[in-house]
Design a protein around this motif. Structure first.
Motif, PDB file in Angstrom:
ATOM      1  N   GLU A  60       0.816  -1.209   0.000  1.00 53.47           N
ATOM      2  CA  GLU A  60       0.000   0.000   0.000  1.00 53.47           C
ATOM      3  C   GLU A  60       0.857   1.270   0.000  1.00 53.47           C
ATOM      4  O   GLU A  60       0.333   2.354  -0.233  1.00 53.47           O
ATOM      5  N   PHE A  61       2.160   1.142   0.269  1.00 52.02           N
ATOM      6  CA  PHE A  61       3.050   2.307   0.254  1.00 52.02           C
ATOM      7  C   PHE A  61       3.231   2.788  -1.172  1.00 52.02           C
ATOM      8  O   PHE A  61       3.148   2.019  -2.116  1.00 52.02           O
ATOM      9  N   ASP A  62       3.529   4.078  -1.326  1.00 52.88           N
ATOM     10  CA  ASP A  62       3.837   4.576  -2.674  1.00 52.88           C
ATOM     11  C   ASP A  62       5.306   4.289  -2.986  1.00 52.88           C
ATOM     12  O   ASP A  62       6.081   3.865  -2.127  1.00 52.88           O
ATOM     13  N   ASP A  63       5.691   4.519  -4.237  1.00 51.10           N
ATOM     14  CA  ASP A  63       7.036   4.148  -4.693  1.00 51.10           C
ATOM     15  C   ASP A  63       8.139   4.900  -3.952  1.00 51.10           C
ATOM     16  O   ASP A  63       9.206   4.346  -3.694  1.00 51.10           O
ATOM     17  N   ARG A  64       7.887   6.151  -3.601  1.00 51.16           N
ATOM     18  CA  ARG A  64       8.891   6.930  -2.881  1.00 51.16           C
ATOM     19  C   ARG A  64       9.154   6.329  -1.499  1.00 51.16           C
ATOM     20  O   ARG A  64      10.296   6.207  -1.064  1.00 51.16           O
ATOM     21  N   MET A  65       8.096   5.926  -0.821  1.00 53.36           N
ATOM     22  CA  MET A  65       8.252   5.336   0.511  1.00 53.36           C
ATOM     23  C   MET A  65       8.994   4.001   0.426  1.00 53.36           C
ATOM     24  O   MET A  65       9.832   3.697   1.281  1.00 53.36           O
ATOM     25  N   LEU A  66       8.696   3.207  -0.579  1.00 54.57           N
ATOM     26  CA  LEU A  66       9.405   1.941  -0.753  1.00 54.57           C
ATOM     27  C   LEU A  66      10.876   2.182  -1.071  1.00 54.57           C
ATOM     28  O   LEU A  66      11.748   1.471  -0.578  1.00 54.57           O
ATOM     29  N   ARG A  67      11.166   3.180  -1.888  1.00 50.06           N
ATOM     30  CA  ARG A  67      12.542   3.494  -2.236  1.00 50.06           C
ATOM     31  C   ARG A  67      13.317   3.950  -0.998  1.00 50.06           C
ATOM     32  O   ARG A  67      14.504   3.664  -0.865  1.00 50.06           O
ATOM     33  N   ASN A  99      11.417  -2.007  -3.966  1.00 47.52           N
ATOM     34  CA  ASN A  99      10.494  -1.572  -5.003  1.00 47.52           C
ATOM     35  C   ASN A  99       9.394  -2.624  -5.143  1.00 47.52           C
ATOM     36  O   ASN A  99       9.401  -3.639  -4.455  1.00 47.52           O
ATOM     37  N   ARG A 100       8.444  -2.382  -6.016  1.00 43.12           N
ATOM     38  CA  ARG A 100       7.287  -3.267  -6.138  1.00 43.12           C
ATOM     39  C   ARG A 100       7.678  -4.684  -6.587  1.00 43.12           C
ATOM     40  O   ARG A 100       7.101  -5.653  -6.138  1.00 43.12           O
TER      41      ARG A 100
END
Length: 135
Positions: free
Chosen positions: A48-55, A60-61
């Motif tokens: 549910e996190f956006d890509d910036r938060m995962l980075r 990444n996804r």
């Protein structure tokens, strides 16, 4: 002969030990499966996190998909930890090359022998040194 201090084993004692070992191993494997399912819920939450938060956490996804694609009894967090560490390690040498100051020619005396060789051979590696200096 005296029987004092002698331990006798009955035929059922080894059976009881075997049953205990089986019960313990079933319980341990059951707990591993329960933990793996709970950690898959955490991966779903990470999805549910956006890509910036995962980075920001080094993922990444595709890392999340790869971790969740394993069998249900395998802990998916080990895949995520390995991926994050690999990405962090891949960035370190680039930072070291970019941030490393190149000493002036007078400062060569303060460097060790290996560091002096690296500094003096750097123009040769880049193709900027003369033919005599690069040997």
């Amino acid at each position: 002969m005296s029987y004092i201090g002698e331990v006798r084993r009955s035929a059922f004692e080894s059976f009881g030990t075997a049953v205990t070992h089986v019960a313990v191993s079933v319980a341990v494997r059951g707990m591993r499966i329960v933990k793996a399912i709970a950690r898959r819920r955490v991966i779903a939450h990470l999805g549910e996190f956006d890509d910036r938060m995962l980075r920001d956490i080094g993922l990444n996804r595709s890392d999340l998909r790869d971790a969740a694609s394993g069998p249900i009894w395998r802990d998916p967090t080990s895949v995520l930890v390995v991926r994050a560490v690999e990405k962090r390690a891949a960035r370190r040498p680039v930072r070291a090359r970019v941030e490393a100051p190149v000493p002036a020619s007078g400062a060569l005396a303060t460097l060790g022998a290996e560091e002096q060789a690296a500094v003096t051979l750097a123009p040769c590696a880049e193709g900027q040194g003369s033919a005599q200096a690069c040997g």
